[in-house]
Write a protein that holds these residues in place. Sequence first.
Motif, PDB file in Angstrom:
ATOM      1  N   CYS A 295       1.042  -1.650   0.052  1.00  0.00           N
ATOM      2  CA  CYS A 295      -0.465  -0.204  -0.124  1.00  0.00           C
ATOM      3  C   CYS A 295       1.315   1.196   0.060  1.00  0.00           C
ATOM      4  O   CYS A 295       1.985   1.026   0.029  1.00  0.00           O
ATOM      5  CB  CYS A 295      -0.602   0.044   1.410  1.00  0.00           C
ATOM      6  SG  CYS A 295      -2.103  -1.283   0.766  1.00  0.00           S
ATOM      7  N   GLU A 296       0.474   1.676  -0.423  1.00  0.00           N
ATOM      8  CA  GLU A 296       0.685   3.556  -0.722  1.00  0.00           C
ATOM      9  C   GLU A 296       1.415   3.785   0.543  1.00  0.00           C
ATOM     10  O   GLU A 296       2.874   4.303   0.668  1.00  0.00           O
ATOM     11  CB  GLU A 296       0.231   5.040  -1.532  1.00  0.00           C
ATOM     12  CG  GLU A 296       1.481   5.802  -1.939  1.00  0.00           C
ATOM     13  CD  GLU A 296       1.210   7.098  -0.569  1.00  0.00           C
ATOM     14  OE1 GLU A 296       1.706   7.682  -0.867  1.00  0.00           O
ATOM     15  OE2 GLU A 296       0.375   6.720   0.072  1.00  0.00           O
ATOM     16  N   PRO A 297       0.808   3.985   1.637  1.00  0.00           N
ATOM     17  CA  PRO A 297       1.840   4.759   2.966  1.00  0.00           C
ATOM     18  C   PRO A 297       2.694   4.161   3.991  1.00  0.00           C
ATOM     19  O   PRO A 297       2.956   4.184   4.663  1.00  0.00           O
ATOM     20  CB  PRO A 297       0.148   5.113   3.833  1.00  0.00           C
ATOM     21  CG  PRO A 297      -1.554   4.767   2.748  1.00  0.00           C
ATOM     22  CD  PRO A 297      -1.084   4.228   1.777  1.00  0.00           C
ATOM     23  N   CYS A 298       2.677   2.347   3.405  1.00  0.00           N
ATOM     24  CA  CYS A 298       3.391   1.600   3.693  1.00  0.00           C
ATOM     25  C   CYS A 298       4.602   1.695   3.073  1.00  0.00           C
ATOM     26  O   CYS A 298       4.755   0.023   3.333  1.00  0.00           O
ATOM     27  CB  CYS A 298       2.140   0.510   4.808  1.00  0.00           C
ATOM     28  SG  CYS A 298       1.344   1.098   5.447  1.00  0.00           S
ATOM     29  N   THR A 299       4.907   1.936   1.993  1.00  0.00           N
ATOM     30  CA  THR A 299       6.030   1.186   1.346  1.00  0.00           C
ATOM     31  C   THR A 299       6.412   2.857   0.302  1.00  0.00           C
ATOM     32  O   THR A 299       5.975   3.541   0.219  1.00  0.00           O
ATOM     33  CB  THR A 299       5.305   0.459  -0.098  1.00  0.00           C
ATOM     34  OG1 THR A 299       4.467  -0.694   0.364  1.00  0.00           O
ATOM     35  CG2 THR A 299       6.165   0.003  -0.700  1.00  0.00           C
ATOM     36  N   ARG A 300       8.105   2.250   0.720  1.00  0.00           N
ATOM     37  CA  ARG A 300       9.060   3.377   0.630  1.00  0.00           C
ATOM     38  C   ARG A 300       9.975   2.934  -0.404  1.00  0.00           C
ATOM     39  O   ARG A 300      10.309   1.647  -0.417  1.00  0.00           O
ATOM     40  CB  ARG A 300       9.121   4.086   1.249  1.00  0.00           C
ATOM     41  CG  ARG A 300      10.489   4.101   2.271  1.00  0.00           C
ATOM     42  CD  ARG A 300      10.977   5.221   3.397  1.00  0.00           C
ATOM     43  NE  ARG A 300      11.192   4.562   4.789  1.00  0.00           N
ATOM     44  CZ  ARG A 300      11.595   4.257   5.909  1.00  0.00           C
ATOM     45  NH1 ARG A 300      11.051   6.280   5.444  1.00  0.00           N
ATOM     46  NH2 ARG A 300      12.890   4.591   6.036  1.00  0.00           N
ATOM     47  N   PRO A 301      10.576   2.910  -1.407  1.00  0.00           N
ATOM     48  CA  PRO A 301      12.059   2.414  -1.566  1.00  0.00           C
ATOM     49  C   PRO A 301      12.946   2.256  -0.570  1.00  0.00           C
ATOM     50  O   PRO A 301      12.811   3.426  -0.080  1.00  0.00           O
ATOM     51  CB  PRO A 301      12.795   4.073  -2.803  1.00  0.00           C
ATOM     52  CG  PRO A 301      11.591   5.445  -2.805  1.00  0.00           C
ATOM     53  CD  PRO A 301      10.651   5.298  -1.334  1.00  0.00           C
ATOM     54  N   VAL A 302      13.804   1.548  -1.312  1.00  0.00           N
ATOM     55  CA  VAL A 302      14.800   1.437   0.007  1.00  0.00           C
ATOM     56  C   VAL A 302      16.271   2.028  -0.619  1.00  0.00           C
ATOM     57  O   VAL A 302      15.988   2.533  -2.156  1.00  0.00           O
ATOM     58  CB  VAL A 302      15.267  -0.711  -0.186  1.00  0.00           C
ATOM     59  CG1 VAL A 302      13.786  -1.044   0.755  1.00  0.00           C
ATOM     60  CG2 VAL A 302      15.018  -1.036  -1.594  1.00  0.00           C
ATOM     61  N   LEU A 303      17.007   1.809  -0.147  1.00  0.00           N
ATOM     62  CA  LEU A 303      18.322   2.372  -0.271  1.00  0.00           C
ATOM     63  C   LEU A 303      19.562   1.422  -1.215  1.00  0.00           C
ATOM     64  O   LEU A 303      18.760   0.365  -0.309  1.00  0.00           O
ATOM     65  CB  LEU A 303      19.252   3.381   0.746  1.00  0.00           C
ATOM     66  CG  LEU A 303      18.297   4.724   0.867  1.00  0.00           C
ATOM     67  CD1 LEU A 303      18.568   5.373   1.852  1.00  0.00           C
ATOM     68  CD2 LEU A 303      18.028   5.620  -0.538  1.00  0.00           C
ATOM     69  N   PRO A 304      20.422   1.656  -1.626  1.00  0.00           N
ATOM     70  CA  PRO A 304      21.978   0.055  -1.736  1.00  0.00           C
ATOM     71  C   PRO A 304      22.298  -0.144  -0.489  1.00  0.00           C
ATOM     72  O   PRO A 304      21.873   1.117   0.811  1.00  0.00           O
ATOM     73  CB  PRO A 304      22.576   1.397  -2.697  1.00  0.00           C
ATOM     74  CG  PRO A 304      22.174   2.598  -3.303  1.00  0.00           C
ATOM     75  CD  PRO A 304      21.143   2.953  -2.241  1.00  0.00           C
ATOM     76  N   GLY A 305      22.557  -1.465  -0.569  1.00  0.00           N
ATOM     77  CA  GLY A 305      22.475  -1.502   1.052  1.00  0.00           C
ATOM     78  C   GLY A 305      21.298  -2.338   1.989  1.00  0.00           C
ATOM     79  O   GLY A 305      21.362  -3.030   2.565  1.00  0.00           O
ATOM     80  N   GLN A 306      20.054  -2.277   1.827  1.00  0.00           N
ATOM     81  CA  GLN A 306      19.170  -2.139   2.006  1.00  0.00           C
ATOM     82  C   GLN A 306      18.476  -3.364   1.838  1.00  0.00           C
ATOM     83  O   GLN A 306      18.673  -3.770   0.402  1.00  0.00           O
ATOM     84  CB  GLN A 306      18.105  -0.974   2.125  1.00  0.00           C
ATOM     85  CG  GLN A 306      18.557   0.196   2.742  1.00  0.00           C
ATOM     86  CD  GLN A 306      16.953   0.887   3.533  1.00  0.00           C
ATOM     87  OE1 GLN A 306      16.810   1.711   2.375  1.00  0.00           O
ATOM     88  NE2 GLN A 306      17.240   1.006   4.721  1.00  0.00           N
TER      89      GLN A 306
END
Length: 462
Positions: free
Chosen positions: A288-299
Motif C-alpha cells: 500500500c502507498e502509505p506503508c511502502t517506500r523505496p529502499v536504498l543501496p545496501g538495504q
Amino acid sequence: MAFTVTSSSSAAISGSSFSRSSSSSDIKVAQVGSLRLADRHATVNLSQKRLAVKPVNAEPKRNDSLLPQAASISAPEVSEKVEVEDFEQLAKELDNASPLEIMDKALEKFGNDIAIAFSGAEDVALIEYAKLTGRPFRVFSLDTGRLNPETYRFFDEVEKHYGIRIEYMFPDAVEVQALVRSKGLFSFYEDGHQECCRVRKVRPLRRALKGLRAWITGQRKDQSPGTRSEVPVVQVDPVFEGLDGVVGSLVKWNPVANVDGTDIWNFLRAMNVPVNSLHSQGFVSIGCEPCTRPVLPGQHEREGRWWWEDAKAKECGLHKGNLKEDSSAQLNGNGNGNGAAAHADIFDSQSLVTLSRAGIENLARLKNRKEPWIVVVYAPWCPYCQAMEESYVALAEKLAGSGVKVAKFRGDGEHKEYAQKELQLGSFPTILFFPKHSAKPIKYASEKRDVDSLMAFVNALR
C-alpha cells in the motif's frame, strides 16, 4: 425459487419459472437433498448429479468467480474431493524443480480450483510462468483501496498484455468505515499495521480462498530472512481454509521459493513482460502507498515495508504461517531472552565498546562528556542490523584514536522498553550520537548506513 422444466425425462433446469401444461397443484415442493420436479416420476438426487441451478433475479454467475459455487445455488452440491496426498513429500520431490515445472504441476493438479495471487510487484513472473505452461489459469488480487496509482495502471497493463481479467477482492466497506472513523486514516503509524492489514487484506483474502482448493504465491526464501527462509515450494496452508472449509483444505504453492530475486528480474527482462513503474523509482517490495517506500543501496527489499516497525512486522498477515510461535516473542523483542540467545552477537570488534544497561544509562545522564559517542541500539537476530554490521565495524576502525567513541547496546528483550522510552528506539537498528556538551542524544535519521554516510553524520556533529 422457481424453475423451468424443459423435459420431464431429462430433468433439465434453467432459471425462470415453471412451465407445464398441467395444473400448478401437481407441482411438489423440493425436498432437502433432492429436487422433485413437475413430473412426479422424475426425481433428480443432488448427491448423484450436479445441477446448474441459477437463482432467480440474480446476476449471471461468472465462471471465473473466486466464490464457491455453493454460494449461488439453491440446493447443496457434493464437492469433488482432492485426492489425499503427502505434500511434504511432494515438496521434497519438487525442491530442485524449475518454477515452470512447479507451476505446471500446480495447474495440472487443481485446474480451475487454483488461482495466482498477484500483488502488482515482481510476482508478474508467476503469470508469465503460468502462460508458458499452456494451461488455463486464474489470477486474483487484493485491492485495499490504498495502492499506488502506478500499481492500478500496472494491473490494467497486465490484463491487456496477457488477455486476462484479474479477479479483484475488496475489503468490507463497513469495516473500513468503522476503522477510519474511530482511528483515522493513518492509525497504523501509531499502533502498528496489523489491524489495518487485517481489515483491508487478510479478511478479503480469506473470502477469496474460501472458493479455492489451492493458491499460488510469489514468496521467495530471500525476501525476508526472518520469516521466509524456510518457505517450501508446496505445502498445506497452515492458516487459511479452502473450499471444503476445514483446516488442511487448502494447498499453497510457492513456485519461486528457491529462486533468487536477481534471477527473477533476469527472467522478467528476458521475457520482456510489463513491470510496475515503481520499481524504477527504488521500490522493490510493493504494498500500500502509505506503508511502502523505496529502499536504498545496501538495504534489504523488505525494509521498505512498514519501516517504522521492528523486523518481525514485515509480514502483513497473508503469510502469517511463516511466523514460528517459538520465535514470535524473540522477534518482537519482548521475550525472556532465551530464544534470542541462540543468535551469535554481532558488531564484534576491538574498536567497539559494548555497553551494558548501566553503561548506557550513565552515558545518557552525562551532561558534559569528555568525548562524543556514537552508539547503535541493535538486536542480533535483526536482519537489518546484520546487514549494516560490516559498515559499522569499518566506521569504528576509522574513528579509532580520533576522540570519538563507537559503541553498541543491545536493546531487545528486557531492555526494549527502556530503549523505546529513553533511546528513541522505533525499530532496529537505531543509531544515536551523544555530543560532548549536550545531554540529549541525536538520532541518525537517514536510512543510508554505508561508512561514508555514517562518517558524514559524525563529522557534522563532533
